[in-house]
Each structure stands twice: as C-alpha cells, then as structure tokens.
Design an enzyme around this catalytic site. Structure first.
Site, PDB file in Angstrom:
ATOM      1  N   SER A 290       3.602   6.144   0.921  1.00  0.00           N
ATOM      2  CA  SER A 290       4.129   7.449   0.521  1.00  0.00           C
ATOM      3  C   SER A 290       2.935   8.320   0.160  1.00  0.00           C
ATOM      4  O   SER A 290       2.668   8.586  -1.001  1.00  0.00           O
ATOM      5  CB  SER A 290       5.078   7.297  -0.669  1.00  0.00           C
ATOM      6  OG  SER A 290       4.401   6.778  -1.792  1.00  0.00           O
TER       7      SER A 290
ATOM      8  N   HIS B 223       9.231   2.012   0.021  1.00  0.00           N
ATOM      9  CA  HIS B 223       8.696   0.658  -0.157  1.00  0.00           C
ATOM     10  C   HIS B 223       9.756  -0.419  -0.009  1.00  0.00           C
ATOM     11  O   HIS B 223       9.482  -1.596  -0.231  1.00  0.00           O
ATOM     12  CB  HIS B 223       8.044   0.519  -1.538  1.00  0.00           C
ATOM     13  CG  HIS B 223       6.851   1.415  -1.729  1.00  0.00           C
ATOM     14  ND1 HIS B 223       6.275   1.663  -2.943  1.00  0.00           N
ATOM     15  CD2 HIS B 223       6.121   2.140  -0.830  1.00  0.00           C
ATOM     16  CE1 HIS B 223       5.246   2.490  -2.797  1.00  0.00           C
ATOM     17  NE2 HIS B 223       5.145   2.796  -1.523  1.00  0.00           N
TER      18      HIS B 223
ATOM     19  N   GLU C 231      10.038   3.727  -7.442  1.00  0.00           N
ATOM     20  CA  GLU C 231       9.580   2.672  -8.352  1.00  0.00           C
ATOM     21  C   GLU C 231      10.280   2.748  -9.706  1.00  0.00           C
ATOM     22  O   GLU C 231      10.298   3.802 -10.340  1.00  0.00           O
ATOM     23  CB  GLU C 231       8.062   2.812  -8.577  1.00  0.00           C
ATOM     24  CG  GLU C 231       7.304   2.720  -7.270  1.00  0.00           C
ATOM     25  CD  GLU C 231       5.825   3.032  -7.396  1.00  0.00           C
ATOM     26  OE1 GLU C 231       5.275   2.974  -8.507  1.00  0.00           O
ATOM     27  OE2 GLU C 231       5.216   3.355  -6.357  1.00  0.00           O
TER      28      GLU C 231
ATOM     29  N   GLU D  15       5.740  -3.847  -3.209  1.00  0.00           N
ATOM     30  CA  GLU D  15       4.918  -4.015  -4.408  1.00  0.00           C
ATOM     31  C   GLU D  15       5.391  -5.193  -5.258  1.00  0.00           C
ATOM     32  O   GLU D  15       5.084  -5.282  -6.445  1.00  0.00           O
ATOM     33  CB  GLU D  15       4.887  -2.708  -5.196  1.00  0.00           C
ATOM     34  CG  GLU D  15       4.272  -1.594  -4.357  1.00  0.00           C
ATOM     35  CD  GLU D  15       3.981  -0.321  -5.123  1.00  0.00           C
ATOM     36  OE1 GLU D  15       4.480  -0.162  -6.246  1.00  0.00           O
ATOM     37  OE2 GLU D  15       3.249   0.524  -4.575  1.00  0.00           O
TER      38      GLU D  15
ATOM     39  N   ASP E 231       8.537   6.121 -10.764  1.00  0.00           N
ATOM     40  CA  ASP E 231       7.815   6.948  -9.795  1.00  0.00           C
ATOM     41  C   ASP E 231       8.852   7.376  -8.774  1.00  0.00           C
ATOM     42  O   ASP E 231       9.269   6.578  -7.927  1.00  0.00           O
ATOM     43  CB  ASP E 231       6.675   6.175  -9.114  1.00  0.00           C
ATOM     44  CG  ASP E 231       5.983   7.032  -8.052  1.00  0.00           C
ATOM     45  OD1 ASP E 231       6.318   8.235  -7.938  1.00  0.00           O
ATOM     46  OD2 ASP E 231       5.107   6.513  -7.337  1.00  0.00           O
TER      47      ASP E 231
ATOM     48  N   GLU F  36       6.642   9.778 -12.742  1.00  0.00           N
ATOM     49  CA  GLU F  36       5.609  10.184 -11.778  1.00  0.00           C
ATOM     50  C   GLU F  36       6.278  10.894 -10.602  1.00  0.00           C
ATOM     51  O   GLU F  36       7.361  10.481 -10.164  1.00  0.00           O
ATOM     52  CB  GLU F  36       4.894   8.906 -11.312  1.00  0.00           C
ATOM     53  CG  GLU F  36       3.838   9.114 -10.245  1.00  0.00           C
ATOM     54  CD  GLU F  36       3.262   7.756  -9.791  1.00  0.00           C
ATOM     55  OE1 GLU F  36       3.241   6.796 -10.597  1.00  0.00           O
ATOM     56  OE2 GLU F  36       2.859   7.668  -8.628  1.00  0.00           O
TER      57      GLU F  36
ATOM     58  N   ASP G 217       0.954  12.434  -8.827  1.00  0.00           N
ATOM     59  CA  ASP G 217       0.303  11.537  -7.854  1.00  0.00           C
ATOM     60  C   ASP G 217       0.091  12.340  -6.572  1.00  0.00           C
ATOM     61  O   ASP G 217      -0.995  12.886  -6.347  1.00  0.00           O
ATOM     62  CB  ASP G 217       1.186  10.299  -7.652  1.00  0.00           C
ATOM     63  CG  ASP G 217       0.732   9.433  -6.482  1.00  0.00           C
ATOM     64  OD1 ASP G 217      -0.402   9.600  -6.016  1.00  0.00           O
ATOM     65  OD2 ASP G 217       1.518   8.578  -6.010  1.00  0.00           O
TER      66      ASP G 217
ATOM     67  N   LYS H 166      -6.106   7.174  -7.651  1.00  0.00           N
ATOM     68  CA  LYS H 166      -6.210   6.251  -6.520  1.00  0.00           C
ATOM     69  C   LYS H 166      -7.506   6.557  -5.786  1.00  0.00           C
ATOM     70  O   LYS H 166      -7.681   7.667  -5.266  1.00  0.00           O
ATOM     71  CB  LYS H 166      -5.035   6.481  -5.561  1.00  0.00           C
ATOM     72  CG  LYS H 166      -3.681   6.079  -6.116  1.00  0.00           C
ATOM     73  CD  LYS H 166      -2.587   6.639  -5.212  1.00  0.00           C
ATOM     74  CE  LYS H 166      -1.238   6.027  -5.461  1.00  0.00           C
ATOM     75  NZ  LYS H 166      -0.170   6.800  -4.776  1.00  0.00           N
TER      76      LYS H 166
ATOM     77  N   HIS I 146      -2.880   1.035  -7.927  1.00  0.00           N
ATOM     78  CA  HIS I 146      -2.969   0.363  -6.627  1.00  0.00           C
ATOM     79  C   HIS I 146      -2.338   1.258  -5.545  1.00  0.00           C
ATOM     80  O   HIS I 146      -1.816   2.332  -5.849  1.00  0.00           O
ATOM     81  CB  HIS I 146      -2.220  -0.976  -6.688  1.00  0.00           C
ATOM     82  CG  HIS I 146      -0.734  -0.819  -6.918  1.00  0.00           C
ATOM     83  ND1 HIS I 146       0.172  -1.838  -6.769  1.00  0.00           N
ATOM     84  CD2 HIS I 146       0.017   0.259  -7.289  1.00  0.00           C
ATOM     85  CE1 HIS I 146       1.386  -1.418  -7.019  1.00  0.00           C
ATOM     86  NE2 HIS I 146       1.330  -0.151  -7.349  1.00  0.00           N
TER      87      HIS I 146
ATOM     88  N   LYS J 121      -1.276   0.865 -12.974  1.00  0.00           N
ATOM     89  CA  LYS J 121      -0.062   0.616 -12.204  1.00  0.00           C
ATOM     90  C   LYS J 121      -0.468  -0.332 -11.090  1.00  0.00           C
ATOM     91  O   LYS J 121      -1.224   0.043 -10.198  1.00  0.00           O
ATOM     92  CB  LYS J 121       0.444   1.958 -11.654  1.00  0.00           C
ATOM     93  CG  LYS J 121       1.819   1.868 -11.051  1.00  0.00           C
ATOM     94  CD  LYS J 121       2.360   3.244 -10.711  1.00  0.00           C
ATOM     95  CE  LYS J 121       2.062   3.601  -9.272  1.00  0.00           C
ATOM     96  NZ  LYS J 121       3.052   4.523  -8.690  1.00  0.00           N
TER      97      LYS J 121
HETATM   98  C1  2PG Z   1       2.600   5.561  -5.269  1.00  0.00           C
HETATM   99  C2  2PG Z   1       1.976   4.414  -4.517  1.00  0.00           C
HETATM  100  C3  2PG Z   1       1.669   3.194  -5.280  1.00  0.00           C
HETATM  101  P1  2PG Z   1       1.755   4.436  -1.956  1.00  0.00           P
HETATM  102  O1  2PG Z   1       3.333   6.376  -4.702  1.00  0.00           O
HETATM  103  O2  2PG Z   1       2.291   5.732  -6.440  1.00  0.00           O
HETATM  104  O3  2PG Z   1       2.727   2.687  -6.018  1.00  0.00           O
HETATM  105  O4  2PG Z   1       2.590   4.175  -3.306  1.00  0.00           O
HETATM  106  O5  2PG Z   1       0.541   3.624  -2.025  1.00  0.00           O
HETATM  107  O6  2PG Z   1       2.708   4.045  -0.855  1.00  0.00           O
HETATM  108  O7  2PG Z   1       1.440   5.908  -1.939  1.00  0.00           O
HETATM  109 MG    MG Z   2       3.346   7.633  -6.660  1.00  0.00          MG
END
Ligand code: 2PG
Ligand code: MG
Length: 447
Positions: free
Chosen positions: A50, A166, A175, A216, A256, A304, A331, A356, A384, A407
């Site tokens: 995502s 996911h 999440e 995850e 999230d 989030e 994010d 990230k 992660h 996270k």
């Molecule tokens: C998120 C992440 C990790 P992705 O959205 O925060 O949980 O997902 O790595 O798929 O962006």
């Molecule tokens: Mg996110």
C-alpha cells in the site's frame, strides 16, 4: 574522525516475505583497528504494497517472463555498474557523506534514476559495515550519528488483524494493532502482545473464523454482518481480556486505515474526496465521526492514514477534531519526506509520522526527517513494510534514535518476529540502561 575506505560493493537478488525479489547489498571495509582484517556489512531492502504516491521509486525490471515483472536486476546493475565504480576505493567519514554522493549520482528528487532500492541497500550496508569496522553495534552507531543516548526500547504496535491490501477479507481497514504500552519493559510488553495474539487465535477458532494469516502475520478473518470493523475491534478487546490483561490500561488499540486504498476515484477534480467504507460512500467528515465514535467505545490511541494522502483538507479537520486525544500518524501522507512533513507541521496536520527507510531511500534522509519530527513535537514510529525479510535494521534504528515506537507486525512469520527478537537482544545488552517509555508517547492533552 576515522575514514572508512570502501573496498568492495556487491549486490544480489534475494526474496522478500511475499516471495518477490528484492535487493541485498554487501559492502566491504577494513577493520579500523586491525586494517589487515576486512568486515562485510549486509543489508536487505524491504518492499511495500500500500505505497504512497510520492514514495521514492522502487526500481523493478518489468520483464513479465521473470518473477512476473518484479525482478530487480536493473537495480543490481545500477549498483554494480554505476554506484560501485563511484564509491569503491574511496573513503567516507560518515554515512551522510556517502549518501550525498549516492543522491548526486542519482540526481532526481525521487531516486528514479538508480532506484531507491539500489541506493538504500548501499546506504544501509555501509552503516552495518561501519558498525562492524569499529566494533560498535549498529544501534549504538546510529545513536552516535543521531546524537542520542540510544537506550529507549520502542513500544511495539502489533498488527494482529490484517485487512485491506494485506489480506483477502472484507476489512477495508488494513491494520488492527494492539499496543502493549502499560508495562515497565519491552520484553513484558512483547509477552503481553504475543499472549493476546494466541488468545485471539483461539477466539477466532471458537467462532468458526479463519486463523490463516495475512502479509504481516496477523489473522485475516472474514467477519460477516454489516459492521466488520467493529467486530474486529471487539474481538481484540476480548482477546486482551481473555489473555488476562486490562484493555485501556495495559493494552491499547491502534489502526492503520491506509485510507488512500479505499478513497473513491472522483472524476471531477476539486470535488471533495469520498471513501468506499463498509460498502457505503462516506465523506471525510463521516469517516472522522466514525473514528470519533470508536475512540469513545474502545481504548484507541493511534490512527494512521485515517484519510487519504490527497485529502489534506480532511486531514486538517481530522487533526482539529481528534488530534488532542489521539496520535494521528501520516504514512502515505508524509512518505518519510521532510518536504511533506514540513507542510504537516506548518498546517497542523497530523501529530506523528511513520518512518520507512525505503520511502525516502537513504539512511541520512530518514534520520533528517526523524530529527525534524522530534524537534517539532511529532512522534516517530519506525516501521517495517508489508514485504519484509530477515533484516532487522529497523530494530536498531528505533533504539538508536530513541523514537519510542515501532510497527513491526504480528507475533507470527519470521520476517516479523525477527525484529522483536533483535529488540530483545538490545534490551538485554542495554541492561539497566534500557528505558521503556510505556504510555508516554501517547499522552496528549485531554479535551
Ligand atoms: C503501511 C505498511 C506497513 P506497506 O501501510 O504502514 O504496515 O504497509 O508496506 O504495504 O505500505
Ligand atoms: Mg500505513
């Protein structure tokens, strides 16, 4: 300051937790005190599903005959043919110096020339190699660079119910996390989270719901009926209680939403952004009202990407209405990029940022974004990606920066627990110096 001369850089294609290729880099330096010895720092780059639109570019081959187009041979080629000749046999005092060279070599704002996966692999491997060359653990080296004590273990945000992109179920929200913050050490908090995970499994089984896991490591059940999200939240509360813990005192909840994934594509530019949530079209105000209601019903402390990354107007309302009692994490909104974070700080949008490494593409820029966040009173949550590996760099990053939250997924799948295991090692090594912030990162002024 000691100079580290890079002797060799090699890169290879390895697999991530979804079985897709990713970049691994090995970088060789001389040991600082025993120059005849060499050390090899290794790092593997993670990959998201995502992803935010403004993330740095993850270079994929696009050759449908190899790994369904997801090979990373072009990124490897860029490391071998462009990056290695520019940095081998050169000495760098610190990571910032090397990262500057990598950024200049790429020359684009989103690392689209060489690929952020190529650049980040080299950047992380250099940190690891410098740590080995100076007999310093990576977290300590990061603490030195970041100028902190590097002794704070992060509160884990454990994603034990997976939805959205996911998982293959009907949850729009990606999440559902438990946050074991009401404990005095990381290991106790982790244990409480893990026990809750096991109790959740039993509860799901007893109800005839699936206990197979998503990307995850969280369960991915399909809740029937018209309010699947509330059922998921209820289920978490039951799991916490059945594990013998007190919801809202020892273990809290976090979401999230990854709302960019369920916002409706509106043809008319300028018209307000809407969300396809539980099969209904909702406005940002209606989404905010839903979160507001949940925050009174459940011990929710963090949301989030509650709204989409393009919905800055909605985000501003969200922050105004809930920001004084909830952690609101950007994010996709910020993509670990100081430019977007600055906009958030200036416009009072969100109050925390997800960190990230591969969204921005170098260790140095990641640390700069974290510094800016901390100086501006924004919380940082090191994170992660949904496509992970055995690499545990983020555990070292979280402790080295004293950021207070991580996270790293659920309590299953080695790609997830590898991070928690590394944190257990760091906690043990820090001994009495280890600090666990508990509920501190989440304390906000009450309305
Ligand atoms: C998120 C992440 C990790 P992705 O959205 O925060 O949980 O997902 O790595 O798929 O962006
Ligand atoms: Mg996110």
């Amino acid at each position: 300051m000691t100079k580290n001369k890079i002797l060799k850089v090699i890169a290879r294609e390895v697999l991530d937790s979804r079985g897709f290729p990713t970049v691994e880099v090995e970088l060789t330096l001389n040991h600082q005190k025993r120059p005849s010895d060499v050390v090899v720092g290794r790092a593997i780059v993670p990959s998201g599903a995502s992803t935010g639109e403004a993330e740095a570019l993850e270079l994929r081959d696009g050759d449908k005959n190899r790994y369904l187009g997801k090979g990373v041979l072009k990124a490897l080629q860029n490391i071998q043919q462009k990056i290695a000749p520019a940095i081998e046999n050169k000495a760098f005092t610190q990571i910032a110096e090397l990262d500057r060279v990598l950024m200049d070599l790429d020359g684009t704002p989103n690392k689209s020339q060489l690929g952020a996966n190529a650049i980040l692999g080299v950047s992380m491997a250099f940190v690891r190699a410098c740590a080995l060359a100076s007999d310093t653990p990576s977290d300590e080296l990061i603490a030195k660079i970041f100028q902190t004590s590097g002794n704070t273990l992060p509160v884990p945000l454990m994603n034990i119910i997976n939805g959205g992109k996911h998982a293959d179920n009907d949850l729009d929200i990606q999440e559902f996390m438990i946050v074991p913050a009401g404990f005095s050490s990381f290991s106790e908090a982790l244990r409480a989270g893990v026990e809750t995970f096991h109790h959740l499994k039993k509860l799901l089984k007893d109800q005839g719901l699936s206990t197979s896991v998503g990307d995850e490591g969280g369960f991915a059940p399909s809740f029937h009926g018209k309010n699947p999200h509330e059922q998921a939240l209820e289920m978490l509360i039951r799991a916490i209680t059945s594990a013998g813990y007190r919801p809202g005192e020892q273990i809290f909840l976090a979401l999230d939403s990854a709302a960019s994934e369920f916002c409706e594509k509106n043809e008319n530019k300028g018209s307000p952004i809407t969300y396809l949530f539980e099969k209904k079209s909702l406005s940002a105000a209606e989404m905010i009202a839903t979160y507001d209601r949940w925050s009174h019903q459940y011990p929710l402390i963090s949301i989030e990407d509650g709204l989409a990354e393009q919905d800055w107007a909605g985000w501003k309302d969200l922050t105004e209405q809930l920001g004084d009692r909830l952690q609101l994490v950007g994010d996709d909104l910020f993509v670990t990029n100081p430019i977007f974070l600055k906009k958030g700080i200036e416009t009072h949008t969100a109050n925390a940022i997800l960190i990230k490494l591969n969204q921005i593409g170098t260790v140095t820029e990641t640390l700069e974004t974290m510094k800016l966040a901390q100086e501006s009173g924004f919380q940082c949550i090191v994170s992660h990606r949904s496509g992970e590996t055995e690499d545990t760099f983020i555990a070292d990053l979280a402790v080295g920066t004293n950021c207070g939250q991580i996270k790293a997924g659920s309590a299953s799948r080695t790609d997830r627990v590898a991070k928690y295991n590394q944190l257990l090692r760091l906690e043990e090594r820090l001994g009495k110096k280890a600090v666990f912030p508990g509920t501190k990162p989440f304390l906000r002024k009450k309305r």
